[in-house]
Design a protein around this motif. Structure first.
Motif, PDB file in Angstrom:
ATOM      1  N   LYS A   1       0.815  -1.213   0.000  1.00 42.29           N
ATOM      2  CA  LYS A   1       0.000   0.000   0.000  1.00 42.29           C
ATOM      3  C   LYS A   1       0.853   1.269   0.000  1.00 42.29           C
ATOM      4  O   LYS A   1       0.330   2.376   0.096  1.00 42.29           O
ATOM      5  CB  LYS A   1      -0.908   0.004   1.238  1.00 42.29           C
ATOM      6  N   SER A   2       2.176   1.111  -0.058  1.00 43.46           N
ATOM      7  CA  SER A   2       3.124   2.237  -0.014  1.00 43.46           C
ATOM      8  C   SER A   2       3.136   2.932   1.346  1.00 43.46           C
ATOM      9  O   SER A   2       3.592   4.067   1.449  1.00 43.46           O
ATOM     10  CB  SER A   2       2.833   3.262  -1.126  1.00 43.46           C
ATOM     11  N   PHE A   3       2.627   2.286   2.383  1.00 45.24           N
ATOM     12  CA  PHE A   3       2.694   2.870   3.723  1.00 45.24           C
ATOM     13  C   PHE A   3       4.059   2.619   4.357  1.00 45.24           C
ATOM     14  O   PHE A   3       4.448   3.313   5.280  1.00 45.24           O
ATOM     15  CB  PHE A   3       1.580   2.308   4.594  1.00 45.24           C
ATOM     16  N   PHE A   4       4.761   1.607   3.894  1.00 45.13           N
ATOM     17  CA  PHE A   4       6.179   1.427   4.177  1.00 45.13           C
ATOM     18  C   PHE A   4       6.914   1.549   2.857  1.00 45.13           C
ATOM     19  O   PHE A   4       6.360   1.289   1.790  1.00 45.13           O
ATOM     20  CB  PHE A   4       6.461   0.063   4.806  1.00 45.13           C
ATOM     21  N   GLN A   5       8.205   1.914   2.921  1.00 41.84           N
ATOM     22  CA  GLN A   5       8.970   2.086   1.688  1.00 41.84           C
ATOM     23  C   GLN A   5      10.441   1.806   1.965  1.00 41.84           C
ATOM     24  O   GLN A   5      10.832   1.511   3.086  1.00 41.84           O
ATOM     25  CB  GLN A   5       8.796   3.508   1.148  1.00 41.84           C
ATOM     26  N   ASP A   6      11.259   1.919   0.917  1.00 34.02           N
ATOM     27  CA  ASP A   6      12.708   1.725   1.007  1.00 34.02           C
ATOM     28  C   ASP A   6      13.059   0.407   1.688  1.00 34.02           C
ATOM     29  O   ASP A   6      13.884   0.348   2.593  1.00 34.02           O
ATOM     30  CB  ASP A   6      13.363   2.886   1.781  1.00 34.02           C
TER      31      ASP A   6
END
Length: 804
Positions: free
Chosen positions: A470-475
């Motif tokens: 969901k793009s709530f975490f990244q990298d």
């Protein structure tokens, strides 16, 4: 956070239906009370989702939800007491008591008093709950069902930013590189600020520039520091030093850090990136900049910030302003995140709706990725229209408000995922999460719902992957035994917003704990506060303290045996206690322990008779006298799935210790200078079912042990790195039918790969780096067969200066 009351009700009902409470009810005469409570909870849970949706426009309903939340927490507290008593009985039954003769657990005076007290508590709570529930009819609530969790199939991304994955920013990248590398008589300052609203991609652009070969070749030294809201000078010095030198001597006093920094920068042409600067204090900026004097005049500092005021403070020259993406670039990005490759051609009507959604995102890449992720794999037109025509787009947006796209995506989460996400607000901005520890944190708060045939750790991993999708975490960085990742600042702001009435971060300088904005002083005094916070190692140390170099638990040499009475404890982190002589003798009584990290001065970790069958994860670190892990044959770790052994310089054998770890799936071994992994004669019958094996910095390792051949049908990931004397992969390697990833790096004596590697039919990624004797001519035939039709998805990676 009254919108999360549904999740609390789910947790309570799950506990009430567990075997432990069934057993307790049978012998404690509170069965009727608990059953009545369970019935009331089930009735009220049915309408909670509807209440959570409607409370945004109904203040009376929001107050009603807060009252329910408080009484639900009272229920949880009572059930926790019951659980502790059940566990106490289990421990006493199994191990007995050394302090006194143990009476029958449920008939002694202590137990009778507990049952009497518990009965009164349950009756009192039931009466209060009944009074609150009686007002339900005032709100015209209907039954709703929770969102179904759809586990995503999208692959995880990694920490670096692949240039081809960044849309519409090439011109910006080239202009910033020119500012950094080309002489410009129009600029009078060596500081270049990049200014943009949150979510437009400041950090992404800075990463692309930082990693560009032209920039890397132009500067002798490059450093990257996440600044965020904490512009603490000693902390920044420390972070800059760590980035410049790779490590910092923690015993070095903070008063010596500035000199160490000057020495590291002296006469060097350096690039320093200060990411996400919020500081508007001239004095602090001038103090930091003064510490950076000493490098070459051609050195540059790149600053990313949301604030034009910050940009004017850090530089006398104009800032580089990053604008939103063009509509075409936005649409391209949206399609990339909302559909599988080529799938958009099949759903032209959905693409038309998507075009309207893109317009609402106003050129913000984060918003586009988030909504694209939300709609990924969904082909029902109604779901797309729900996003397009959602009333959230009609709300007036003020500076600093949460992006509507983020809130909309959050609203569509299942309740259990909302709770896990909200608790991430307790970690500081730019915090580097580690999946295992975050899962343990969620688990300790009872936020992971049990699933059939799934361990709680597996459920937690699915939650993390869902938040990543969901793009709530990244990298994200993918290791064999964990993921590491970050949370975007705006996503962190959303977590703070949804959690503001539930939990708060209290620092050493906090003088007052605030209540909710709408509470009166009287209500504040009666507020039901539940304290939750990151585990100690998550907390950022006060680096302005002159004594802060002795960080953590460095001086602890012994733990009290009484800690073993924490029968409910699931996570125990002791890896920073490098002077710990040994674990407490009654650790076997910690029957719920699932996640343990430890350093010890003892020669053995576990003595005879240790049975920790609940343990799933064990990390042994910096144990400089450790010779063996387990003493004796009656050490039981039957459910241990992950074992990490690191920096144990006296450890000479491991195979004898892991022989009986029948559930072990992941093994990581690093920096054990005497460990060769060669099996002893009586260990040739080892039968493990490893899925992942990592080996780092083992100078004694020459060949892989024969016992590994027993994992031929299970091993999926094999990594061997920085093993200077590793000479050859075994001839039986091609029999590893499940092997998907093989990584070999910096093994200077490795000169060949075994014949028959075309039989590795599951292999999808081969990485060879820093192996100078393994030149292309020696492995050309292998690379050829690995590209045949049997391996259509095969990826071969080689790296610069590796002889390939």
């Amino acid at each position: 956070m009254p919108e999360l009351v549904f999740g609390i009700a789910e947790r309570i009902l799950e506990k009430l239906g567990s075997f432990a409470y069934e057993e307790f009810c049978l012998v404690s005469n509170v069965k009727n009370e608990l059953r009545e409570l369970e019935l009331t909870m089930a009735i009220i849970k049915a309408v909670l989702l509807d209440a959570e949706v409607k409370q945004a426009t109904n203040y009376a309903l929001s107050i009603w939800l807060r009252l329910l939340r408080d009484i639900f927490y009272d229920v949880e507290d009572v059930l926790d007491e019951v659980e502790c008593e059940v566990l106490r009985k289990q421990v006493v039954t199994t191990y007995g008591s050394t302090s006194r003769k143990v009476c029958d657990f449920f008939s002694c005076s202590r137990a009778l008093a507990f049952r009497h007290k518990l009965s009164h508590k349950i009756k009192d709570i039931s009466e209060k709950l009944g009074k609150i529930v009686a007002h339900k009819h005032n709100f015209n609530l209907t039954e709703r069902h929770d969102h179904v969790m759809h586990w995503r199939r999208r692959d995880l991304t990694y920490s670096f930013v692949p240039p081809l994955d960044v849309i519409g920013r090439n011109d910006d990248k080239e202009q910033i590189i020119s500012l950094l590398t080309q002489p410009d008589s129009n600029r009078h300052d060596n500081v270049i600020p990049i200014v943009a609203l949150g979510g437009l991609g400041k950090t992404t652009i800075a990463k692309l520039v930082y990693d560009d070969k032209r920039v890397a070749g132009h500067f002798e030294l490059r450093m990257w520091v996440c600044v965020s809201e904490d512009f603490d000078i000693p902390r920044l010095i420390k972070e800059i030093l760590k980035s410049a030198t790779g490590a910092i001597d923690e015993t070095l006093g903070v008063d010596l850090w500035p000199k160490k920094l000057r020495d590291s920068l002296e006469k060097k042409k350096f690039l320093l990136v200060l990411d996400d600067v919020c500081n508007e204090d001239h004095r602090k900026w001038n103090e930091l900049k003064g510490l950076l004097i000493g490098g070459s005049e051609e050195s540059k500092i790149l600053v990313t910030t949301r604030s034009n005021k910050v940009a004017s403070i850090v530089s006398t020259d104009p800032a580089y302003t990053l604008g939103g993406l063009s509509y075409d670039d936005c649409l391209f990005l949206f399609v990339k995140w909302a559909f599988k490759e080529g799938e958009d051609k099949q759903y032209s009507r959905l693409v038309e709706i998507g075009k309207e959604i893109v317009k609402e995102c106003k050129g913000v890449p984060l918003a586009i990725r988030t909504l694209g992720s939300l709609l990924f794999s969904k082909v029902d037109e109604r779901e797309w229209k729900f996003v397009r025509y959602n009333e959230i787009w009609e709300l007036e947006q003020k500076e600093g408000d949460i992006l509507p796209a983020l809130k909309l995506s959050y609203d569509q989460m299942p309740s259990q995922l909302k709770q896990c996400f909200a608790l991430c607000s307790l970690f500081p901005k730019d915090y580097l999460f580690e999946s295992g520890k975050l899962i343990a944190f969620w688990m300790a708060h009872g936020l992971l719902n049990k699933m059939p045939n799934q361990e709680l750790e597996d459920v937690g991993n699915m939650y993390i992957k869902e938040l990543l999708s969901k793009s709530f975490f990244q990298d994200v960085e993918n290791y064999s035994w964990c993921y590491r990742f970050k949370m975007h600042d705006l996503v962190h702001d959303l977590a703070l917003k949804v959690a503001e009435e539930e939990c708060s971060t209290i620092e050493s300088c906090t003088q007052k704990i605030a209540g909710t904005k709408k509470n009166t002083e009287k209500q504040n005094r009666n507020n039901h506060w539940r304290l939750a916070g990151p585990l100690p190692e998550y907390c950022r140390p006060n680096d302005s303290n002159p004594n802060s170099s002795n960080i953590g638990n460095y001086h602890i040499s012994k733990l009290p045996n009484s800690i073993c009475k924490l029968y409910n404890l699931q996570t125990l982190l002791l890896q920073s206690c490098v002077r710990l002589e040994q674990l407490p003798k009654d650790i076997r009584k910690m029957i719920n322990l699932r996640y343990l990290t430890v350093a010890t001065l003892n020669t053995c970790l576990f003595e005879n008779g240790i049975c920790l069958n609940s343990l799933r994860f064990l990390l042994i670190n910096k144990s400089r006298r450790l010779k063996i892990l387990f003493q004796g044959m009656d050490v039981c770790l039957t459910n241990l799935q992950t074992l990490v052994v690191s920096m144990c310089p006296t450890l000479t054998s491991l195979t004898h210790d892991i022989k009986h770890l029948s559930a072990l799936e992941t093994l990581t071994i690093a920096r054990c200078s005497l460990l060769s992994l060669l099996e002893e004669k009586d260990n040739r019958d080892i039968k493990l079912s490893l899925k992942k094996l990592e080996i780092f910095h083992l100078p004694k390792l020459e060949v892989l042990p024969q016992w590994l051949h027993g994992c031929a049908n299970t091993l999926q990931y094999l990594c061997i790195s920085h093993c200077d004397n590793f000479m050859a992969l075994p001839e039986w390697l091609p029999s590893m039918k499940s092997l998907q990833t093989l990584e070999i790096s910096y093994c200077s004596k490795l000169s060949s790969l075994p014949e028959g590697m075309d039989r590795l039919t599951a292999l999808r990624e081969l990485t060879i780096e820093g192996c100078p004797q393994l030149d292309r001519s020696k492995i050309a035939h292998i690379l050829k067969v690995l590209q045949l039709e049997d391996h259509p998805n095969m990826t071969f990676k080689s790296w610069e200066n590796d002889g390939i």
